[in-house]
Design a protein around this motif. Structure first.
Motif, PDB file in Angstrom:
ATOM      1  N   MET A  91     -52.485  -0.559  49.246  1.00 36.94           N
ATOM      2  CA  MET A  91     -52.533   0.903  49.117  1.00 36.94           C
ATOM      3  C   MET A  91     -51.603   1.588  50.110  1.00 36.94           C
ATOM      4  SD  MET A  91     -56.526   1.815  48.226  1.00 36.94           S
ATOM      5  CE  MET A  91     -57.268   0.775  49.483  1.00 36.94           C
ATOM      6  N   MET A  94     -48.010   1.188  48.836  1.00 37.81           N
ATOM      7  CA  MET A  94     -47.701   2.070  47.713  1.00 37.81           C
ATOM      8  C   MET A  94     -47.561   3.519  48.170  1.00 37.81           C
ATOM      9  SD  MET A  94     -47.346   0.020  45.214  1.00 37.81           S
ATOM     10  CE  MET A  94     -46.894  -1.322  46.327  1.00 37.81           C
ATOM     11  N   ASP A  95     -48.401   3.935  49.122  1.00 38.40           N
ATOM     12  CA  ASP A  95     -48.272   5.288  49.675  1.00 38.40           C
ATOM     13  C   ASP A  95     -46.887   5.507  50.262  1.00 38.40           C
ATOM     14  OD1 ASP A  95     -50.580   6.715  49.162  1.00 38.40           O
ATOM     15  OD2 ASP A  95     -51.657   5.907  50.881  1.00 38.40           O
ATOM     16  N   PHE A  98     -43.667   4.845  47.419  1.00 41.17           N
ATOM     17  CA  PHE A  98     -43.534   5.862  46.377  1.00 41.17           C
ATOM     18  C   PHE A  98     -43.432   7.283  46.935  1.00 41.17           C
ATOM     19  CE2 PHE A  98     -45.630   2.482  43.758  1.00 41.17           C
ATOM     20  CZ  PHE A  98     -44.561   2.283  42.917  1.00 41.17           C
ATOM     21  N   SER A  99     -43.384   7.412  48.245  1.00 41.96           N
ATOM     22  CA  SER A  99     -43.277   8.748  48.838  1.00 41.96           C
ATOM     23  C   SER A  99     -41.879   9.330  48.694  1.00 41.96           C
ATOM     24  CB  SER A  99     -43.659   8.694  50.316  1.00 41.96           C
ATOM     25  OG  SER A  99     -42.691   7.968  51.068  1.00 41.96           O
ATOM     26  N   GLY A 116     -53.418   7.908  50.746  1.00 39.86           N
ATOM     27  CA  GLY A 116     -52.898   9.030  49.979  1.00 39.86           C
ATOM     28  C   GLY A 116     -53.065   8.845  48.480  1.00 39.86           C
ATOM     29  N   SER A 117     -52.602   9.824  47.739  1.00 39.35           N
ATOM     30  CA  SER A 117     -52.771   9.810  46.282  1.00 39.35           C
ATOM     31  C   SER A 117     -52.033   8.649  45.626  1.00 39.35           C
ATOM     32  CB  SER A 117     -52.296  11.139  45.692  1.00 39.35           C
ATOM     33  OG  SER A 117     -50.944  11.395  46.040  1.00 39.35           O
ATOM     34  N   PHE A 118     -50.825   8.332  46.123  1.00 40.71           N
ATOM     35  CA  PHE A 118     -50.067   7.225  45.534  1.00 40.71           C
ATOM     36  C   PHE A 118     -50.822   5.908  45.696  1.00 40.71           C
ATOM     37  CE2 PHE A 118     -46.336  10.067  46.426  1.00 40.71           C
ATOM     38  CZ  PHE A 118     -46.002  10.277  45.106  1.00 40.71           C
ATOM     39  N   GLY A 119     -51.414   5.705  46.866  1.00 43.82           N
ATOM     40  CA  GLY A 119     -52.175   4.491  47.116  1.00 43.82           C
ATOM     41  C   GLY A 119     -53.390   4.378  46.220  1.00 43.82           C
ATOM     42  N   ILE A 121     -53.922   5.927  43.260  1.00 42.88           N
ATOM     43  CA  ILE A 121     -53.499   5.744  41.865  1.00 42.88           C
ATOM     44  C   ILE A 121     -53.028   4.315  41.624  1.00 42.88           C
ATOM     45  CG2 ILE A 121     -51.772   6.415  40.146  1.00 42.88           C
ATOM     46  CD1 ILE A 121     -51.847   9.228  41.406  1.00 42.88           C
ATOM     47  N   ALA A 122     -52.214   3.795  42.550  1.00 43.54           N
ATOM     48  CA  ALA A 122     -51.691   2.442  42.401  1.00 43.54           C
ATOM     49  C   ALA A 122     -52.808   1.411  42.398  1.00 43.54           C
ATOM     50  CB  ALA A 122     -50.696   2.137  43.521  1.00 43.54           C
TER      51      ALA A 122
END
Length: 251
Positions: A91, A94-95, A98-99, A116-119, A121-122
């Motif tokens: 996570m 990915m945070d 993808f930032s 964060g949101s990216f983590g 979602i991933a």
């Protein structure tokens, strides 16, 4: 000599899992470095526990356990067994990745303990894919897949540790990266290779696919960050395991 090997193995086991065999062990940087070569063997122990649980459920349940319950249970048991160590790294990675930020900012984001949101979602997508692979896999291959999966995942960590530089000046992962060398990779690869060869052609094929996938991912991150981190080691493990499951599902 034997006592040092045992201590190094315990260091790795108690770092990678929630299994506690002793209360005190040498956890120096040298012990962490020496423990890396045992990662595939530790993965084998994890796999034996998971495959044993699968075999027991299939035998005792006699096919009466719903496949959805089985899939969810296996994902949960693996997370509990490893203490979500690699999931956390996945996570955080990915945070950061993808930032879309600079190298320095990505490393800062990955170091932040907040997810964060990216983590999120991933990880949700990752868990959904693993759940789907388990459901779609031939049930007769499930125990073997969960035996092979953690072995290859931990070998991929050894590959990431020994073949790529460390991106930070300091950090827990640096204890592995700074001290481990190619000899560590050869020993770990030999141990994993012998075990996987005994498990058959499908085990070897899925292992090869998983390691290639892991190397491509690690190389991509290395180009962006000029090295890897402990969080990325966790992401490498998780993605490699997913790649192994994919091969078993498609076989």
């Amino acid at each position: 000599m034997f006592q040092q090997l045992f201590n190094d193995f315990i260091t790795g086991l108690q770092f990678l899992t929630r299994i506690r065999l002793v209360t005190q062990v040498d956890c120096s940087q040298d012990s962490f470095r020496r423990s890396v070569k045992f990662f595939p063997i530790i993965g084998c122990l994890i796999g034996l526990l998971l495959s044993g649980i699968i075999y027991g459920l299939q035998l005792l349940g006699s096919g009466k356990i719903p496949s959805h319950v089985m899939a969810c249970s296996l994902i949960l048991i693996e997370i509990l067994l490893t203490g979500a160590l690699h999931c956390d790294g996945f996570m955080d990675t990915m945070d950061g990745i993808f930032s879309g930020r600079s190298r320095e900012r990505i490393l800062e984001i990955m170091k932040d303990s907040r997810v964060g949101s990216f983590g999120v979602i991933a990880f949700c997508l990752f868990a959904l894919m693993k759940y789907s692979f388990i459901l779609d896999m031939d049930s007769s291959l499930l125990a073997l897949a969960f035996l092979v999966m953690p072995i290859v995942g931990r070998l991929a960590i050894v590959m990431a540790v020994t073949l790529f530089p460390y991106a930070r000046r300091e950090g827990l992962g640096k204890s592995f990266s700074y001290h481990a060398d190619r000899r560590t990779l050869y020993i770990a690869g030999l141990c994993a290779g012998v075990i996987l060869a005994l498990l058959g052609r499908l085990a070897l094929l899925s292992s090869l696919f998983g390691l290639i996938f892991a190397y491509i991912f690690a190389e991509y991150v290395n180009k962006r960050l000029e090295g890897l981190t402990g969080d990325i080691y966790g992401a490498v493990n998780e993605l490699t395991e997913l790649a192994v499951l994919f091969v078993f599902t498609c076989s």
